[in-house]
Write an enzyme that holds these catalytic residues in place. Sequence first.
Site, PDB file in Angstrom:
ATOM      1  N   LYS A  35      -8.515  16.407  -1.973  1.00  0.00           N
ATOM      2  CA  LYS A  35      -9.393  17.055  -2.963  1.00  0.00           C
ATOM      3  C   LYS A  35     -10.822  17.127  -2.424  1.00  0.00           C
ATOM      4  O   LYS A  35     -11.426  16.109  -2.083  1.00  0.00           O
ATOM      5  CB  LYS A  35      -9.379  16.275  -4.277  1.00  0.00           C
ATOM      6  CG  LYS A  35     -10.230  16.911  -5.364  1.00  0.00           C
ATOM      7  CD  LYS A  35     -10.038  16.225  -6.695  1.00  0.00           C
ATOM      8  CE  LYS A  35     -10.862  14.980  -6.877  1.00  0.00           C
ATOM      9  NZ  LYS A  35     -12.320  15.211  -7.027  1.00  0.00           N
ATOM     10  N   ASP A  62     -11.954  21.400  -5.856  1.00  0.00           N
ATOM     11  CA  ASP A  62     -12.333  20.924  -7.198  1.00  0.00           C
ATOM     12  C   ASP A  62     -13.764  21.369  -7.506  1.00  0.00           C
ATOM     13  O   ASP A  62     -14.687  20.555  -7.504  1.00  0.00           O
ATOM     14  CB  ASP A  62     -12.194  19.393  -7.208  1.00  0.00           C
ATOM     15  CG  ASP A  62     -12.539  18.770  -8.544  1.00  0.00           C
ATOM     16  OD1 ASP A  62     -12.525  19.474  -9.563  1.00  0.00           O
ATOM     17  OD2 ASP A  62     -12.821  17.554  -8.565  1.00  0.00           O
ATOM     18  N   LYS A  64     -14.465  23.424 -10.300  1.00  0.00           N
ATOM     19  CA  LYS A  64     -14.559  23.596 -11.767  1.00  0.00           C
ATOM     20  C   LYS A  64     -15.417  24.797 -12.155  1.00  0.00           C
ATOM     21  O   LYS A  64     -16.462  24.663 -12.809  1.00  0.00           O
ATOM     22  CB  LYS A  64     -15.119  22.334 -12.428  1.00  0.00           C
ATOM     23  CG  LYS A  64     -14.274  21.085 -12.193  1.00  0.00           C
ATOM     24  CD  LYS A  64     -14.794  19.909 -12.999  1.00  0.00           C
ATOM     25  CE  LYS A  64     -14.071  18.616 -12.697  1.00  0.00           C
ATOM     26  NZ  LYS A  64     -14.372  18.037 -11.364  1.00  0.00           N
ATOM     27  N   ASP A  67     -18.098  30.385 -15.739  1.00  0.00           N
ATOM     28  CA  ASP A  67     -19.113  31.444 -15.652  1.00  0.00           C
ATOM     29  C   ASP A  67     -18.573  32.660 -16.389  1.00  0.00           C
ATOM     30  O   ASP A  67     -17.512  32.580 -17.036  1.00  0.00           O
ATOM     31  CB  ASP A  67     -19.389  31.745 -14.158  1.00  0.00           C
ATOM     32  CG  ASP A  67     -20.835  32.169 -13.911  1.00  0.00           C
ATOM     33  OD1 ASP A  67     -21.309  33.066 -14.640  1.00  0.00           O
ATOM     34  OD2 ASP A  67     -21.473  31.620 -13.003  1.00  0.00           O
ATOM     35  N   THR A 126     -13.518  13.512 -18.742  1.00  0.00           N
ATOM     36  CA  THR A 126     -13.320  12.162 -19.283  1.00  0.00           C
ATOM     37  C   THR A 126     -14.655  11.427 -19.464  1.00  0.00           C
ATOM     38  O   THR A 126     -14.692  10.398 -20.112  1.00  0.00           O
ATOM     39  CB  THR A 126     -12.378  11.336 -18.385  1.00  0.00           C
ATOM     40  OG1 THR A 126     -12.775  11.517 -17.037  1.00  0.00           O
ATOM     41  CG2 THR A 126     -10.948  11.767 -18.551  1.00  0.00           C
ATOM     42  N   ARG A 217     -10.646   5.676  -4.586  1.00  0.00           N
ATOM     43  CA  ARG A 217     -11.026   4.348  -4.102  1.00  0.00           C
ATOM     44  C   ARG A 217      -9.893   3.344  -3.913  1.00  0.00           C
ATOM     45  O   ARG A 217      -9.997   2.502  -3.011  1.00  0.00           O
ATOM     46  CB  ARG A 217     -12.129   3.786  -5.005  1.00  0.00           C
ATOM     47  CG  ARG A 217     -13.444   4.514  -4.764  1.00  0.00           C
ATOM     48  CD  ARG A 217     -14.423   4.331  -5.881  1.00  0.00           C
ATOM     49  NE  ARG A 217     -13.953   4.967  -7.103  1.00  0.00           N
ATOM     50  CZ  ARG A 217     -14.599   4.919  -8.257  1.00  0.00           C
ATOM     51  NH1 ARG A 217     -15.735   4.242  -8.344  1.00  0.00           N
ATOM     52  NH2 ARG A 217     -14.125   5.537  -9.318  1.00  0.00           N
TER      53      ARG A 217
HETATM   54  O1  C5P Z   1     -11.905   6.751  -6.721  1.00  0.00           O
HETATM   55  P1  C5P Z   1     -11.126   7.318  -7.862  1.00  0.00           P
HETATM   56  O2  C5P Z   1      -9.630   7.117  -7.730  1.00  0.00           O
HETATM   57  O3  C5P Z   1     -11.647   6.878  -9.209  1.00  0.00           O
HETATM   58  O4  C5P Z   1     -11.387   8.888  -7.720  1.00  0.00           O
HETATM   59  C1  C5P Z   1     -10.911   9.800  -8.662  1.00  0.00           C
HETATM   60  C2  C5P Z   1     -11.395  11.173  -8.320  1.00  0.00           C
HETATM   61  O5  C5P Z   1     -11.064  12.024  -9.416  1.00  0.00           O
HETATM   62  C3  C5P Z   1     -12.892  11.303  -8.115  1.00  0.00           C
HETATM   63  O6  C5P Z   1     -13.098  12.371  -7.176  1.00  0.00           O
HETATM   64  C4  C5P Z   1     -13.401  11.688  -9.482  1.00  0.00           C
HETATM   65  O7  C5P Z   1     -14.580  12.444  -9.432  1.00  0.00           O
HETATM   66  C5  C5P Z   1     -12.249  12.556  -9.981  1.00  0.00           C
HETATM   67  N1  C5P Z   1     -12.129  12.651 -11.426  1.00  0.00           N
HETATM   68  C6  C5P Z   1     -12.030  11.547 -12.257  1.00  0.00           C
HETATM   69  N2  C5P Z   1     -11.897  11.715 -13.604  1.00  0.00           N
HETATM   70  C7  C5P Z   1     -11.861  12.944 -14.109  1.00  0.00           C
HETATM   71  C8  C5P Z   1     -11.938  14.049 -13.300  1.00  0.00           C
HETATM   72  C9  C5P Z   1     -12.082  13.872 -11.939  1.00  0.00           C
HETATM   73  O8  C5P Z   1     -12.030  10.418 -11.794  1.00  0.00           O
HETATM   74  N3  C5P Z   1     -11.686  13.092 -15.393  1.00  0.00           N
END
Ligand code: C5P
Length: 242
Positions: A35, A62, A64, A67, A126, A217
């Site tokens: 992503k 990603d 999003k 517009d 979220t 992460r």
């Molecule tokens: O490190 P982690 O597993 O939390 O990363 C989740 C990824 O998904 C990040 O790129 C974060 O910006 C994205 N994301 C999220 N929650 C959302 C939409 C996107 O954690 N609702």
Amino acid sequence: MNDAKQKLIFALDVDTLDEARSWVELLHNQVGVFKIGKQLFTKCGPEVVKLVQEGGADVFLDLKYHDIPNTVAMAGLEALRLGVKIFNVHALGGFEMMARLVEAVDAACPRGNPDRPLLLAVTVLTSSNDETLRGIGIDRPVAEMVPRLAKLAKDAGMDGVVASPKEVGLIRDACGENFAIVTPGVRPSFASQDDQKRVMTPGDALRAGADYLVIGRPISAAADPAVAARMILEEMQAALDS
Ligand code: C5P
């Protein structure tokens, strides 16, 4: 494990081409999709998309989009030309915005073509809660807006949504089985929750009905990221086989 690999999306939350290249080299055997978000794309541009593809993996762009309908349709055609596997828009852009995008992509790359990307909508971020929605004049709660926007996206011809794993049931009820659900907020039992508040394990998210998992992460911060990715894949495959 190939089924699980194609459903595992690694969040390439880095800001240089060199770091992106290292992650793709390290993880392309375990991860089917990388992503690329706003920071990395704004810094590195389409070159980073090419880098992932040349490394043997697919891209979820990603960005999003939100517009006027024509602008989103034209941006979507550029994403299609980049050859990304998934890209997304905000469902809050409305029915016409999504329908015009779908129409433009249909004309350039009809459904059933293997090169056709998956067109996803974000329902409610979220990071937003009921109070955030009230602040922009939406008096309905998040729990009502999420399935409502998912259904709007489906009716406009979009292929699925990005949603919290906790929202999968609501979305399935509103949109049925033939609609992709991509969920971040996934945490295997061996990883820290970081700043994610409403988490699920990879196996539980798939069993709840998610089609793809976005994980950052728990892999990138692990002592051995390739081993962490392999453990996640095994958990995913076990859920897919059950
Ligand atoms: O490190 P982690 O597993 O939390 O990363 C989740 C990824 O998904 C990040 O790129 C974060 O910006 C994205 N994301 C999220 N929650 C959302 C939409 C996107 O954690 N609702």
